[in-house]
Scaffold this motif. Structure first.
Motif, PDB file in Angstrom:
ATOM      1  N   SER A  31       0.833  -1.199   0.000  1.00  0.00           N
ATOM      2  CA  SER A  31       0.000   0.000   0.000  1.00  0.00           C
ATOM      3  C   SER A  31       0.870   1.251   0.000  1.00  0.00           C
ATOM      4  N   ASP A  32       0.260   2.386  -0.394  1.00  0.00           N
ATOM      5  CA  ASP A  32       1.016   3.631  -0.484  1.00  0.00           C
ATOM      6  C   ASP A  32       0.054   4.811  -0.372  1.00  0.00           C
ATOM      7  N   PHE A  33       0.329   5.712   0.586  1.00  0.00           N
ATOM      8  CA  PHE A  33      -0.600   6.810   0.841  1.00  0.00           C
ATOM      9  C   PHE A  33      -0.680   7.816  -0.306  1.00  0.00           C
ATOM     10  N   PRO A  34       0.444   8.327  -0.846  1.00  0.00           N
ATOM     11  CA  PRO A  34       0.309   9.265  -1.968  1.00  0.00           C
ATOM     12  C   PRO A  34      -0.436   8.666  -3.159  1.00  0.00           C
ATOM     13  N   THR A  35      -0.271   7.360  -3.366  1.00  0.00           N
ATOM     14  CA  THR A  35      -0.944   6.717  -4.490  1.00  0.00           C
ATOM     15  C   THR A  35      -2.452   6.676  -4.272  1.00  0.00           C
ATOM     16  N   ILE A  36      -2.896   6.321  -3.068  1.00  0.00           N
ATOM     17  CA  ILE A  36      -4.342   6.245  -2.836  1.00  0.00           C
ATOM     18  C   ILE A  36      -4.972   7.636  -2.901  1.00  0.00           C
ATOM     19  N   VAL A  37      -4.271   8.654  -2.401  1.00  0.00           N
ATOM     20  CA  VAL A  37      -4.815  10.012  -2.478  1.00  0.00           C
ATOM     21  C   VAL A  37      -4.951  10.439  -3.931  1.00  0.00           C
ATOM     22  N   GLY A  38      -3.954  10.099  -4.764  1.00  0.00           N
ATOM     23  CA  GLY A  38      -4.042  10.421  -6.179  1.00  0.00           C
ATOM     24  C   GLY A  38      -5.196   9.707  -6.853  1.00  0.00           C
ATOM     25  N   SER A  39      -5.399   8.438  -6.495  1.00  0.00           N
ATOM     26  CA  SER A  39      -6.507   7.677  -7.074  1.00  0.00           C
ATOM     27  C   SER A  39      -7.849   8.306  -6.710  1.00  0.00           C
ATOM     28  N   ILE A  40      -8.008   8.664  -5.435  1.00  0.00           N
ATOM     29  CA  ILE A  40      -9.274   9.254  -4.987  1.00  0.00           C
ATOM     30  C   ILE A  40      -9.498  10.607  -5.653  1.00  0.00           C
ATOM     31  N   ARG A  41      -8.452  11.422  -5.686  1.00  0.00           N
ATOM     32  CA  ARG A  41      -8.578  12.766  -6.273  1.00  0.00           C
ATOM     33  C   ARG A  41      -8.931  12.693  -7.758  1.00  0.00           C
ATOM     34  N   ASP A  42      -8.240  11.826  -8.498  1.00  0.00           N
ATOM     35  CA  ASP A  42      -8.362  11.837  -9.956  1.00  0.00           C
ATOM     36  C   ASP A  42      -9.487  10.966 -10.486  1.00  0.00           C
ATOM     37  N   ARG A  43      -9.853   9.900  -9.759  1.00  0.00           N
ATOM     38  CA  ARG A  43     -10.810   8.935 -10.304  1.00  0.00           C
ATOM     39  C   ARG A  43     -12.164   8.970  -9.603  1.00  0.00           C
ATOM     40  N   LEU A  44     -12.187   9.365  -8.333  1.00  0.00           N
ATOM     41  CA  LEU A  44     -13.440   9.310  -7.581  1.00  0.00           C
ATOM     42  C   LEU A  44     -14.046  10.684  -7.339  1.00  0.00           C
ATOM     43  N   LEU A  45     -13.248  11.633  -6.899  1.00  0.00           N
ATOM     44  CA  LEU A  45     -13.812  12.947  -6.565  1.00  0.00           C
ATOM     45  C   LEU A  45     -14.264  13.708  -7.799  1.00  0.00           C
ATOM     46  N   THR A  46     -13.973  13.188  -8.983  1.00  0.00           N
ATOM     47  CA  THR A  46     -14.449  13.781 -10.233  1.00  0.00           C
ATOM     48  C   THR A  46     -15.855  13.290 -10.595  1.00  0.00           C
ATOM     49  N   LEU A  47     -16.375  12.313  -9.857  1.00  0.00           N
ATOM     50  CA  LEU A  47     -17.724  11.811 -10.105  1.00  0.00           C
ATOM     51  C   LEU A  47     -18.753  12.811  -9.584  1.00  0.00           C
ATOM     52  N   PRO A  48     -20.006  12.718 -10.040  1.00  0.00           N
ATOM     53  CA  PRO A  48     -21.022  13.646  -9.554  1.00  0.00           C
ATOM     54  C   PRO A  48     -21.122  13.613  -8.033  1.00  0.00           C
TER      55      PRO A  48
END
Length: 209
Positions: A162-179
């Motif tokens: 696991s990796d914290f910067p990676t999960i934050v990037g995933s959430i920011r770029d792939r999830l928080l862009t959803l409605p």
């Protein structure tokens, strides 16, 4: 009939890096009265079978391969004939739990799975695990996030793979862009929404989960 979402909570243990913890897991069933898929076959194949209620299980989709999310997958597949789907980057974790078996199919970013006329798009969201994925179902107004995003923040990143910067990037770029009204249906605990979690991104980064 349109697809619906059913939730089952199963209990068991999570083990990694020499530790074991008691956990309750969400098992999500998506489908209609005839066909369904299971997202994360956790702990109890018999309970999942009962929750299916005689529907044809078309696939078992693994959001990642920590043992508590996949421990019942081979038994459930054997009972139903369903195929097991996992992102290939999580094969090393799968093999720790099931060294004598392998998933049937690979998940890929952008892949679309369809059940009961409803599309679920695979989003590769590494961080909690290398092959972690989320499943976005726009027609249901929901995203199934496994252990990537919870009510209150990202999934844990303090253990192997696991990796914290990676999960934050995933959430920011792939999830928080959803409605913002998108329901976040998590691997453990209660649901939330993208809109409820999005304002806290900077706070999570400062906290450094």
């Amino acid at each position: 009939m349109a697809a619906r979402i059913d939730r089952l909570v199963t209990s068991g243990t999570f083990s990694l890096d020499g530790g074991t913890w008691d956990v309750d897991n969400n098992v999500w069933i998506v489908g209609d009265d005839e066909d369904a898929i299971v997202i994360d076959a956790a702990h109890d194949a018999e309970a999942i079978l009962a929750a299916l209620g005689g529907r044809r299980l078309r696939a078992i989709v693994c959001t990642h391969a920590h043992n508590d999310h996949i421990d019942a997958a081979p038994a459930l597949a054997a009972r139903t004939g369903a195929t097991i789907h996992l992102h290939p980057d999580d094969l090393p974790l799968w093999q720790r739990t099931h060294p004598d078996s392998a998933p049937d199919a690979e998940l890929a970013d952008g892949q679309v799975l369809t059940i009961a006329g409803t599309d679920l798009t695979v989003l590769h969201t590494p961080g909690h695990a290398p092959g972690a994925v989320c499943l976005h179902a726009p027609a249901l107004g929901a995203v199934f996030t496994g252990d990537t995003l919870f009510q209150g923040g990202p999934g844990a990143t303090g253990r192997s793979f696991s990796d914290f910067p990676t999960i934050v990037g995933s959430i920011r770029d792939r999830l928080l862009t959803l409605p913002p009204e998108t329901k976040v249906l998590t691997g453990h605990g209660e649901p939330t929404t993208i809109g409820d979690e999005a304002p806290h991104l900077d706070e999570w980064i400062r906290r450094g989960h």
